[in-house]
Write an enzyme that holds these catalytic residues in place. Structure first.
Site, PDB file in Angstrom:
ATOM      1  N   CYS A 176       0.888  -1.178   0.000  1.00 58.17           N
ATOM      2  CA  CYS A 176       0.000   0.000   0.000  1.00 58.17           C
ATOM      3  C   CYS A 176       0.917   1.217   0.000  1.00 58.17           C
ATOM      4  CB  CYS A 176      -0.885  -0.016   1.239  1.00 58.17           C
ATOM      5  SG  CYS A 176      -2.035  -1.394   1.258  1.00 58.17           S
ATOM      6  N   ALA A 201       1.281   4.356  -1.877  1.00 52.34           N
ATOM      7  CA  ALA A 201       1.129   5.801  -2.138  1.00 52.34           C
ATOM      8  C   ALA A 201       0.944   6.595  -0.850  1.00 52.34           C
ATOM      9  CB  ALA A 201      -0.071   6.020  -3.066  1.00 52.34           C
ATOM     10  N   GLY A 260       4.205   7.140  -1.179  1.00 48.67           N
ATOM     11  CA  GLY A 260       5.557   6.654  -1.442  1.00 48.67           C
ATOM     12  C   GLY A 260       6.605   7.024  -0.416  1.00 48.67           C
ATOM     13  N   GLY A 261       6.186   7.573   0.709  1.00 50.78           N
ATOM     14  CA  GLY A 261       7.162   7.956   1.738  1.00 50.78           C
ATOM     15  C   GLY A 261       7.997   6.761   2.181  1.00 50.78           C
ATOM     16  N   CYS A 290      -1.393   4.107  10.984  1.00 49.85           N
ATOM     17  CA  CYS A 290      -1.257   5.370  11.723  1.00 49.85           C
ATOM     18  C   CYS A 290      -2.513   5.523  12.572  1.00 49.85           C
ATOM     19  CB  CYS A 290      -1.012   6.561  10.798  1.00 49.85           C
ATOM     20  SG  CYS A 290      -2.175   6.722   9.452  1.00 49.85           S
TER      21      CYS A 290
HETATM   22  C1  LIG Z   1      -1.474   4.558   4.851  1.00 52.53           C
HETATM   23  S1  LIG Z   1      -1.565   4.836   3.128  1.00 52.53           S
HETATM   24  C2  LIG Z   1       0.055   4.372   2.623  1.00 52.53           C
HETATM   25  C3  LIG Z   1       1.125   5.395   2.910  1.00 52.53           C
HETATM   26  C4  LIG Z   1       2.471   5.047   2.267  1.00 52.53           C
HETATM   27  N1  LIG Z   1       2.912   3.721   2.609  1.00 52.53           N
HETATM   28  C5  LIG Z   1       3.554   6.038   2.621  1.00 52.53           C
HETATM   29  O1  LIG Z   1       4.344   5.798   3.522  1.00 52.53           O
HETATM   30  O2  LIG Z   1       3.630   7.093   1.965  1.00 52.53           O
HETATM   31  C6  LIG Z   1      -2.535   3.487   2.584  1.00 52.53           C
HETATM   32  C7  LIG Z   1      -2.627   3.324   1.077  1.00 52.53           C
HETATM   33  O3  LIG Z   1      -3.265   2.084   0.825  1.00 52.53           O
HETATM   34  C8  LIG Z   1      -3.922   2.176  -0.411  1.00 52.53           C
HETATM   35  N2  LIG Z   1      -4.851   1.027  -0.473  1.00 52.53           N
HETATM   36  C9  LIG Z   1      -6.011   0.858   0.184  1.00 52.53           C
HETATM   37  N3  LIG Z   1      -6.541  -0.343  -0.108  1.00 52.53           N
HETATM   38  C10 LIG Z   1      -5.682  -0.965  -0.965  1.00 52.53           C
HETATM   39  C11 LIG Z   1      -5.679  -2.217  -1.641  1.00 52.53           C
HETATM   40  N4  LIG Z   1      -6.656  -3.084  -1.474  1.00 52.53           N
HETATM   41  N5  LIG Z   1      -4.632  -2.504  -2.446  1.00 52.53           N
HETATM   42  C12 LIG Z   1      -3.630  -1.606  -2.627  1.00 52.53           C
HETATM   43  N6  LIG Z   1      -3.593  -0.406  -2.027  1.00 52.53           N
HETATM   44  C13 LIG Z   1      -4.602  -0.077  -1.202  1.00 52.53           C
HETATM   45  C14 LIG Z   1      -4.534   3.553  -0.367  1.00 52.53           C
HETATM   46  O4  LIG Z   1      -4.803   4.029  -1.687  1.00 52.53           O
HETATM   47  C15 LIG Z   1      -3.437   4.355   0.343  1.00 52.53           C
HETATM   48  O5  LIG Z   1      -2.631   5.006  -0.599  1.00 52.53           O
END
Ligand SMILES: C[S@@+](CC[C@H](N)C(=O)[O-])C[C@H]1O[C@@H](n2cnc3c(N)ncnc32)[C@H](O)[C@@H]1O
Length: 428
Positions: A242, A244, A246-247, A364
């Protein structure tokens, strides 16, 4: 701009992080942008206290369809109560704004209400942080953290620091601190993450020396604890499920010398553009894929991963101090769907992990329903999974992982659980 943005977020249910860059970006003067941003975040943080303050001077509540008028008055009241704006400027600017919003009938009202508010001074009862949270969240926080809940709610209402992650492929933290000091920017090393630098004062990141050239990124200190916990080594095959914006993707690569076979997935294709932009700025490389990470049959090539990062979608209550609109949007009923997704992702990704490999589950959030409970439910079904205890100077151990509470050492609230897949037993 602030009144419009507040109307879109509070009345229109829009996300602040989606709307703010576009709305505030339209203001070309940096000081105006900072001022509008301060008004918006301030009103969201002190919304209920400001509404109660405003109600003292309104003969009757304003109509719902005039929320832009309410938003304008709240901005002005925030300036009167919390900012060093001369009162006459706050009042006359608000009157002008109402005219511009096409609500000239409200100008006299605003003038009267704001002058009365100025004369009356602060409301007698000071606002309670609890009142700035929906009842379900205050109750859930109290139930989960009976000793800490007051501190958590207070931290949710405080401003978060601007924290940077040094790109260790380009230089070390000491050199970065020296460079910032030379540019007149006061900053200090953060306490726990060895890559983190905390700025004394927030500023526009694009103006920091080295941002454009990828020498650092903006990332909370707690988020910077993830990559070292997973600790991928150069050449390993890693999945960031997951990813985006991208951090953590970028941090995993930086941690492993830029040398990972890293697949970064997110189901929101448009958010993958942010991952791409981040990697390009940092001159890092990963394979990006828009997919539902749990639908592994659609994208997995059958080669196991040595490490998996599952930074799961969650309620994000641990980062309310950075996203004060979460309190307006999040409902108690959202939790069931979120925990179902978290469990589904964990169960679907586990078979992709190599024997002996490790999976780091991150949220988080500080709510056990999406943390320990998800891990415990998964462990009950997977006999080849074991919890690796996280020993650290930060956070506190929980039944399955480790929790950083919001505000602890000025970090965001994050949960981590590290799972290892047992090596297959040799055949007798
Ligand atoms: C907490 S954010 C991730 C933050 C990222 N790891 C960072 O450090 O920048 C959770 C992400 O999970 C994605 N997401 C939610 N359900 C998902 C799925 N079933 N498959 C892939 N990505 C998913 C969302 O679009 C969101 O971008």
């Amino acid at each position: 701009m602030a009144a419009r943005l507040l109307t879109a977020v509070i009345d229109g249910g829009q996300s602040l992080s989606r709307e703010a860059p576009r709305a505030l970006g339209a203001l070309t003067d940096e000081r105006e942008r900072a001022f509008a941003q301060a008004c918006v975040y301030g009103v969201l943080r002190h919304y209920h206290a400001l509404q109660a303050d405003l109600a003292r001077f309104l003969q009757r509540p304003l109509r719902e369809r005039d929320f832009d008028v309410t938003a304008t008055l709240l901005c002005a009241l925030y300036q009167l109560r919390h900012m060093r704006v001369p009162a006459h400027a706050a009042v006359s600017a608000s009157v002008e704004v109402l005219r511009e919003l096409g609500k000239p009938w409200a100008c006299k009202l605003a003038n009267g209400v704001l002058r009365a508010a100025q004369r009356a001074g602060e409301p007698p009862a000071t606002a309670d942080d609890r009142n700035e949270h929906p009842a379900w969240l205050a109750a859930a926080t109290r139930a989960a953290w009976p000793a800490e809940w007051g501190g958590i709610l207070a931290a949710n209402n405080r401003q978060a620091p601007l924290t940077l992650r040094v790109n260790t492929l380009r230089g070390n933290r000491d050199a970065a601190l020296e460079r910032l000091a030379a540019a007149g920017i006061a900053a200090r090393p953060a306490r726990h993450a060895t890559t983190a630098i905390t700025l004394d004062q927030a500023c526009t990141v694009e103006r920091l020396p080295g941002f454009d050239t990828g020498e650092f990124s903006v990332q909370d200190e707690a988020a910077q604890l993830a990559a070292p916990l997973l600790d991928p080594r150069p050449g390993q095959r890693v999945l960031d499920a997951c990813a985006a914006p991208g951090g953590k993707t970028a941090h995993l690569l930086e941690h492993a010398g830029g040398q990972l076979a890293l697949l970064a997935i997110d189901h929101a294709a448009e958010r993958l553009d942010d991952v791409r932009a981040n990697l390009t700025r940092l001159q890092l490389d990963a394979e990006l894929l828009a997919a539902d990470a749990a639908a592994t049959a659609q994208w997995w090539d059958g080669r196991p991963f040595e490490h998996i990062l599952l930074d799961a979608p969650c309620s994000a209550v641990g980062v309310i101090r950075r996203h004060p609109d979460i309190r307006f949007h999040r409902r108690a009923a959202d939790l069931a769907a979120l925990t179902a997704t978290q469990g589904r992702l964990l169960a679907a990704l586990w078979p992709l992990l190599a024997a002996g490999g490790s999976l780091l589950y991150v949220t988080c959030s500080y709510l056990p329903a999406e943390n320990d409970d998800v891990i415990a439910a998964f462990l009950a079904t997977a006999d080849d999974a074991e919890v690796v205890a996280i020993e650290a100077a930060w956070g506190q151990p929980t039944a399955q992982g480790r929790q950083v509470l919001p505000g602890e050492d000025d970090m965001d609230g994050f949960y981590f659980a590290l799972l290892r897949k047992r090596a297959a037993r040799a055949a007798p």
